[in-house]
Design an enzyme around this catalytic site. Structure first.
Site, PDB file in Angstrom:
ATOM      1  N   ASP A  47       0.840  -1.197   0.000  1.00 45.40           N
ATOM      2  CA  ASP A  47       0.000   0.000   0.000  1.00 45.40           C
ATOM      3  C   ASP A  47       0.875   1.247   0.000  1.00 45.40           C
ATOM      4  OD1 ASP A  47      -1.895   2.064   0.627  1.00 45.40           O
ATOM      5  OD2 ASP A  47      -3.202   0.549   1.495  1.00 45.40           O
ATOM      6  N   SER A 105      -7.189   3.958  -1.369  1.00 46.12           N
ATOM      7  CA  SER A 105      -6.987   2.520  -1.256  1.00 46.12           C
ATOM      8  C   SER A 105      -8.263   1.734  -1.502  1.00 46.12           C
ATOM      9  CB  SER A 105      -6.425   2.177   0.126  1.00 46.12           C
ATOM     10  OG  SER A 105      -5.129   2.704   0.290  1.00 46.12           O
ATOM     11  N   THR A 158      -8.067  -1.905   2.049  1.00 46.25           N
ATOM     12  CA  THR A 158      -7.534  -2.864   1.078  1.00 46.25           C
ATOM     13  C   THR A 158      -8.063  -4.275   1.287  1.00 46.25           C
ATOM     14  OG1 THR A 158      -5.563  -1.510   0.733  1.00 46.25           O
ATOM     15  CG2 THR A 158      -5.424  -3.824   0.080  1.00 46.25           C
ATOM     16  N   GLU A 319      -1.308  -7.798   2.288  1.00 48.34           N
ATOM     17  CA  GLU A 319      -1.063  -6.358   2.209  1.00 48.34           C
ATOM     18  C   GLU A 319       0.026  -5.918   3.177  1.00 48.34           C
ATOM     19  OE1 GLU A 319      -3.296  -2.025   2.726  1.00 48.34           O
ATOM     20  OE2 GLU A 319      -3.818  -3.692   4.042  1.00 48.34           O
ATOM     21  N   ASP A 324       2.055   2.805   3.337  1.00 51.51           N
ATOM     22  CA  ASP A 324       1.191   3.955   3.055  1.00 51.51           C
ATOM     23  C   ASP A 324       1.146   4.918   4.231  1.00 51.51           C
ATOM     24  OD1 ASP A 324      -1.160   5.298   1.601  1.00 51.51           O
ATOM     25  OD2 ASP A 324      -2.128   4.650   3.458  1.00 51.51           O
ATOM     26  N   HIS A 328       2.127   8.856   4.187  1.00 54.81           N
ATOM     27  CA  HIS A 328       1.226   9.965   4.520  1.00 54.81           C
ATOM     28  C   HIS A 328       1.876  10.958   5.477  1.00 54.81           C
ATOM     29  CE1 HIS A 328      -2.547   9.191   2.521  1.00 54.81           C
ATOM     30  NE2 HIS A 328      -2.510   7.916   2.868  1.00 54.81           N
ATOM     31  N   ASP A 366      -1.395  -0.273  -4.576  1.00 58.69           N
ATOM     32  CA  ASP A 366      -2.679   0.339  -4.927  1.00 58.69           C
ATOM     33  C   ASP A 366      -2.472   1.746  -5.475  1.00 58.69           C
ATOM     34  OD1 ASP A 366      -1.773   1.162  -2.467  1.00 58.69           O
ATOM     35  OD2 ASP A 366      -3.671   0.887  -1.423  1.00 58.69           O
ATOM     36  N   HIS A 367      -1.389   2.399  -5.027  1.00 59.34           N
ATOM     37  CA  HIS A 367      -1.061   3.771  -5.461  1.00 59.34           C
ATOM     38  C   HIS A 367       0.260   4.136  -4.822  1.00 59.34           C
ATOM     39  CE1 HIS A 367      -2.132   4.787  -1.376  1.00 59.34           C
ATOM     40  NE2 HIS A 367      -3.299   4.193  -1.554  1.00 59.34           N
TER      41      HIS A 367
END
Length: 560
Positions: A47, A105, A158, A319, A324, A328, A366-367
């Site tokens: 993620d 997500s 996710t 995951e 992620d 952030h 996912d990104h």
């Protein structure tokens, strides 16, 4: 299967993915099922793991002087799959009618799960709000075993997108019910116990005693996020036949046997009230052999042991979710530890699958989160030095800029706490309104490398606040009347007091040679690694979209 090295290095991933075959393996490989089908599909999602994050991991593994990979030949699990399989890129944008460029997500995972266009923040729905069948649900219909693993919460966006259908990702209590009641998921391993225990858990002596008898420590049920008094943990065992595990030891001892009616063929492992331990915490407890939570690697190995007992095969999603979270908050040290933790699980999957010809493995993100990168700077310019090469013609060598020392990777890895932990140490109640630079510098300096130390003056900007000009009543974050001061691109920093972490990143940036572009996600394409029979895995060696990745996975073992 025979492995050949990739034709380009990982730093050339973008170029490599646009050619028809980045790497190859035995052209004679055949699946047990034949006809271009496989028995098992394993999807691994980092993620927030963009190509630039992968580059950081590879540089650390291959070149950092004190890399933890040194004893393992400096090769990551990702690199093993790159050599043995195929590489591509995928565009992550929501494909719904609203035409967004940037995904979250929930949307991205829904598209990876279903192969159907989804909307932002939806779980298992198409862009018009209709429930869509996921690859996990299709696998279950075929009689296959299924599993979901995450180091965040099992109800988080996710994992939820593969087995639940909700109008918004925030409906985690409802997602928990779906995961248990649907009968579609056999193995569930993650954090998030707070969505499984009754709302009155603090005062409900009977419920607390029941969980204690099952082996759950009090830290697991210290808080509930449910609005009813359902105890989904006891329901999972009593009504739906789940075996239970609440720590590393219990997970290792859990006995399940697929297709044997005398033994539970389902396992629910909940190892934290909310988020599982972060990568820095895991690195520390692993070093002293004191971990109480299972690692992502250990959860992966257990799931593979259970699911592979099903003669019909399985689908498993794994995951690495806190990559992620580190992105952030713009926390490069934490990010590195999360990448290493995820790569441990990737290596475990590689070891399990490397000699098989009946399994497709897809590894992607996912990104991308944070717009992360290393960059050169005008600070700390390198000193002149004499080189012996005749091409220097008697002139000293002196680059014009500081191009970032490889040693910075070891220094980042030396970080002993995430920025979230640092913020809690500054104020355990997260009230930062009256903090000062000296407080922040003291806490930060206790956890970062000696070469990254901050002065009180350098830390002072972390304390500044201003009126929130984007105030929105009842919004989870934007209802705050004041926000930490972000001096540029502030519209891309949205998470209220979490932004103190982003400001720590800015204070440390010049020393770390690290830059960040946002506190949210970017639309950057992400890498796709595919391993399996050539006729299947080679299809991923292109520029594609996440809905295409999903369809290729479904086609691999589902007869349409």
């Amino acid at each position: 299967m025979k492995s050949l090295t990739t034709k380009t290095g990982l730093l050339l991933l973008a170029a490599c993915s646009l050619i028809s075959a980045c790497s190859d393996h035995n052209a004679n490989a055949q699946t047990e099922a034949g006809n271009g089908k496989v028995k098992n599909v394993i999807l691994m999602i980092g993620d927030g793991m963009g190509v630039q994050q992968i580059g950081m991991l590879e540089e650390y593994a291959q070149r950092a002087p004190n890399s933890s990979y040194n004893a393992k030949g400096n090769e990551t699990g990702l690199q093993k799959f790159a050599k043995a399989g195929h590489l591509g890129l995928s565009l992550t944008a929501p494909m719904g009618a609203d035409g967004n460029l940037v995904t979250d997500s929930a949307c991205s995972a829904s598209q990876l799960a279903s192969g159907v266009a989804a909307g932002s923040e939806m779980i298992g729905l198409d862009h018009q709000g209709n429930a869509v069948e996921t690859i996990l649900e299709k696998a279950k219909k075929m009689g296959k075993a299924t599993g979901l693993i995450s180091d965040t919460r099992i109800t988080h966006a996710t994992p939820a997108a593969f087995a639940a259908h909700q109008p918004h990702r925030s409906y985690e209590a409802e997602i928990a019910v779906e995961l248990i009641e649907s009968g579609n998921v056999d193995v569930l391993l993650s954090g998030g116990a707070r969505y499984f225990v009754p709302s009155d858990i603090k005062s409900n002596t009977q419920a607390r005693e029941a969980l204690k008898v099952l082996g759950a420590g009090e830290h697991l049920y210290k808080k509930s996020k449910r609005k009813d008094n359902r105890n989904l943990i006891t329901e999972a065992q009593d009504k739906y036949g789940f075996a239970l595990a609440f720590d590393k030891t219990q997970l290792a001892a859990a006995q399940t046997q697929t297709k044997n009616p005398q033994v539970s063929n389902k396992l629910l492992g909940l190892f934290a009230n909310s988020l599982m331990d972060d990568g820095i915490m895991y690195s520390a407890c692993k070093k002293t052999n004191t971990c109480t939570q299972p690692s992502l690697k250990e959860m992966t190995i257990k799931a593979l042991d259970i699911l592979s007992q099903d003669p019909d095969g399985f689908f498993l999603m794994i995951e690495g979710g806190q990559i992620d979270w580190a992105g952030h908050i713009n926390d490069a040290g934490w990010l590195l530890h999360e990448l290493i933790k995820f790569d441990e699980a990737i290596t475990a999957v590689y070891d399990w699958v490397k000699d098989r010809n009946d399994t497709l493995v897809v590894i992607t993100a996912d990104h991308e989160t944070g717009g992360f990168g290393f960059s050169y700077t005008r600070k700390d310019l390198p000193a002149s030095k004499t080189l012996t090469g005749k091409g220097m013609q008697g002139r000293d060598y002196r680059p014009d800029y500081n191009f970032a020392s490889i040693s910075n990777l070891d220094k980042l890895h030396a970080q002993t706490a995430s920025y979230y932990t640092m913020m809690s140490e500054v104020n355990s109640d997260w009230d930062f309104s009256n903090t000062n630079g000296a407080q922040w510098a003291k806490v930060i300096n206790a956890h970062v490398h000696k070469d990254f130390q901050l002065t009180e003056q350098q830390a002072q900007p972390i304390t500044k606040r201003e009126p929130n000009e984007y105030y929105e009543a009842k919004h989870k974050y934007l209802s705050a009347k004041t926000f930490p001061v972000i001096n540029d691109f502030k519209e891309f920093y949205v998470y209220g007091d979490d932004l103190h972490g982003n400001l720590i990143a800015r204070a440390l940036a010049a020393e770390q040679n690290v830059i960040w572009g946002t506190g949210t996600h970017t639309a950057s394409p992400v890498a796709v690694y595919a391993f399996g029979p050539k006729e299947i895995s080679s299809q991923f060696s292109t520029l594609q979209r996440h809905v295409d990745v999903s369809k290729k996975m479904m086609d691999a073992f589902i007869v349409q």
